[in-house]
Design an enzyme around this catalytic site. Structure first.
Site, PDB file in Angstrom:
ATOM      1  N   SER A   4       0.797  -1.230   0.000  1.00  0.00           N
ATOM      2  CA  SER A   4       0.000   0.000   0.000  1.00  0.00           C
ATOM      3  C   SER A   4       0.823   1.270   0.000  1.00  0.00           C
ATOM      4  O   SER A   4       0.394   2.284  -0.529  1.00  0.00           O
ATOM      5  CB  SER A   4      -0.933   0.015   1.211  1.00  0.00           C
ATOM      6  OG  SER A   4      -1.789  -1.093   1.154  1.00  0.00           O
ATOM      7  N   SER A   5       1.985   1.260   0.629  1.00  0.00           N
ATOM      8  CA  SER A   5       2.744   2.507   0.718  1.00  0.00           C
ATOM      9  C   SER A   5       4.090   2.376   0.021  1.00  0.00           C
ATOM     10  O   SER A   5       4.602   1.276  -0.182  1.00  0.00           O
ATOM     11  CB  SER A   5       2.954   2.912   2.177  1.00  0.00           C
ATOM     12  OG  SER A   5       3.882   2.051   2.787  1.00  0.00           O
TER      13      SER A   5
END
Length: 196
Positions: A4-5
């Site tokens: 996600s990051s």
């Protein structure tokens, strides 16, 4: 695989996937990696490429580290699994030990499908029940009208259309109604128009 990051990386996922593919004696065709992309996002470039490759029949098996790296909802997961099945592609989730090329994985796929169908049925029943309840209470359903015209305004709209051939789109804008309403008002006999 997906993270996600931007600070996270897919190294651990990739290592597990490569080991699994090697253990099974399969040939690695392509790695699809979404880096720094939220699973709920509809814009996932690597996943979109994977789905295109599925439609082209570029491989026999899709291997994921975990279901949630592939899909964020049961609906999205079932859609992906059904597409793979339609193109004769097996689906493997390494950490959840689900492999549709094996009988046990096929059983899990059928169970997930049954749960998804049940969920769709429940949603449909709730929607029908809500609509019936709204009707019973006398609530109007559908999109509310843009505007209500008096009989005089309706006559003026019809006159402009009949005498000056003003386009329905222009009439709709001028009188604050939809194009369809302007067309319908001009098509009805004057005696059937509501008195206001």
């Amino acid at each position: 695989m997906r993270v996600s990051s931007g600070e996270q990386n897919t190294g651990a996922q990739e290592r597990a996937l490569r080991e699994y593919v090697q253990r099974r004696g399969w040939k690695l065709q392509q790695i699809y990696r979404d880096q720094g992309v939220c699973g709920a996002s509809s814009n996932r470039p690597a996943l979109n490429e994977l789905l295109k490759a599925c439609r082209r029949g570029s491989f026999d098996v899709v291997v994921v580290w975990k279901f949630d790296r592939f899909a964020r909802s049961l609906k999205q997961l079932m859609s992906g699994l059904e597409m793979c099945r339609a193109f004769g592609i097996d689906f493997v989730s390494v950490t959840e030990s689900i492999d549709t090329s094996l009988p046990s994985g096929e059983l899990v796929f059928q169970m997930i499908g049954a749960v998804a169908q049940f969920e769709r049925s429940l949603i449909g029943e709730r929607v029908k029940s809500g609509l019936a309840n709204a009707r019973a209470k006398g609530k109007p359903l559908g999109r509310p009208p843009l505007g209500k015209l008096t009989r005089a305004e309706t006559c003026q709209l019809r006159h402009e259309r009949a005498q000056r051939h003003v386009p329905f789109r222009v009439l709709a804008k001028k009188f604050g109604v939809s194009v369809w309403t302007a067309h319908r008002l001009c098509a009805r006999p004057l005696s059937r128009l509501p008195l206001k």
